[in-house]
Scaffold this motif. Structure first.
Motif: not given
Length: 345
Positions: A199-203
């Motif tokens: 999710a951090a990558d996508m954020l």
């Protein structure tokens, strides 16, 4: 003009190694160690000043797993500094990791041994729980607290004529298969760490899409397999005593076994030296090390999904509204209760 650098999770491991490397590269910067444990933060500050006596090293109490702590820390940062040049989002947790011992030993003597150590795929699960804010603990610490910190610090990060950088410490364990947009907090799964890191990558992708025009650029790093307190907590110490010689041997044949925090911080430090316009927002910058021990950085394309990226960003914005409303109600109730007590005294 001095650069202001804030590093979360800076009191040990990769965070502390990064701080040491940053001060070696630029002794004039203003470094802020944002940590949950202030005793360990003081020790880290002392260690840094021992080798960089003239450095300016500030301490900030920050528990990214607590909404109240994030808001208070952000207010302190805004009171201290007129801007933030680099915000390193390095703090993270993996509570109660459980290893499938059978799968571990099966993989240890198979062709898949390098991938097993590098990603822990099919090997590692965690036991998550709710924090005092009613959020999943891993999600709150690894992702949402950092998101909220960025939101609070936007006045210092997004300034006309100024370029600022956000750098995430992600993981090779960040896998799309562990994440579901229908369960962003990973309440129903057994791999909250993998979910939070993906999710951090996508954020990061979404931040670049929405904030580059305002001077804010986001990058994602992977430190490789590093031996830190988090890593050592996965297996009993006797296991590490057994397999560490094997891991040093394997490192001759793979570049992902960085092993030391200094090597793991390579990509984070490398990004400090780069101009943001030269970077690829869809890349994850990996810390790697040669068989001879030379560390270097390599860009590798993330498993990126623009639609998923926007969905994660939107979900976090909505959750932020909910959390702020709850906090406002809680504070109002606390104030009313205090007023009631003062009236009856």
């Amino acid at each position: 003009m001095e650069r202001v650098v804030v590093v979360t999770g800076a009191n040990s491991g990769i965070g502390l190694a990064l701080c040491e490397r940053l001060l070696t590269d630029d002794s004039q910067l203003r470094l802020c160690l944002a940590c949950r444990n202030m005793q360990r933060a003081e020790a880290a500050r002392s260690a840094l000043l021992a080798s960089h006596a003239d450095a300016r090293v500030d301490l900030l109490h920050l528990d990214v797993g607590s909404v109240q702590s994030v808001l208070a820390a952000a207010q302190e940062v805004k009171a201290r500094y007129s801007r933030v040049d680099f915000l390193y989002l390095n703090a993270g947790i993996m509570p109660n990791p459980q290893v499938n011992v059978k799968a571990f030993f099966k993989g240890l003597f198979s062709r898949n041994v390098i991938n097993m150590f590098a990603t822990a795929e099919g090997l590692l699960t965690q036991q998550d729980g709710l924090n005092s804010d009613g959020l999943q603990e891993v999600f709150a610490t690894n992702l949402f607290g950092h998101f909220l910190l960025i939101r609070e610090l936007e006045p210092l990060l997004c300034q006309a004529g100024h370029v600022s950088r956000v750098v995430w410490t992600s993981s090779s364990n960040a896998r799309r298969s562990a994440f579901s947009i229908e369960d962003v907090q990973h309440r129903n799964g057994t791999e909250p760490y993998s979910s939070s890191k993906y999710a951090a990558d996508m954020l990061s992708l979404a931040l670049n899409r929405h904030k580059n025009s305002q001077g804010l650029f986001s990058s994602v790093t992977c430190p490789g397999l590093v031996m830190t307190n988090l890593t050592y907590g996965i297996l009993p110490s006797c296991f590490w005593t057994l397999i560490m010689p094997i891991m040093w041997l394997i490192r001759i044949f793979t570049n992902t076994f960085t092993l030391t925090p200094h090597n793991g911080a390579e990509s984070l430090h490398w990004l400090f030296l780069q101009k943001p316009e030269s970077l690829d927002p869809r890349a994850k910058y990996h810390s790697l090390v040669s068989g001879l021990g030379t560390s270097y950085t390599q860009a590798r394309q993330m498993d990126a999904d623009e639609g998923m990226s926007q969905a994660v960003y939107s979900e976090l914005l909505e959750l932020e509204k909910v959390v702020r409303r709850k906090l406002a109600v809680k504070n109002a109730e606390k104030e009313a209760h205090g007023q009631y007590l003062s009236e009856i005294e």
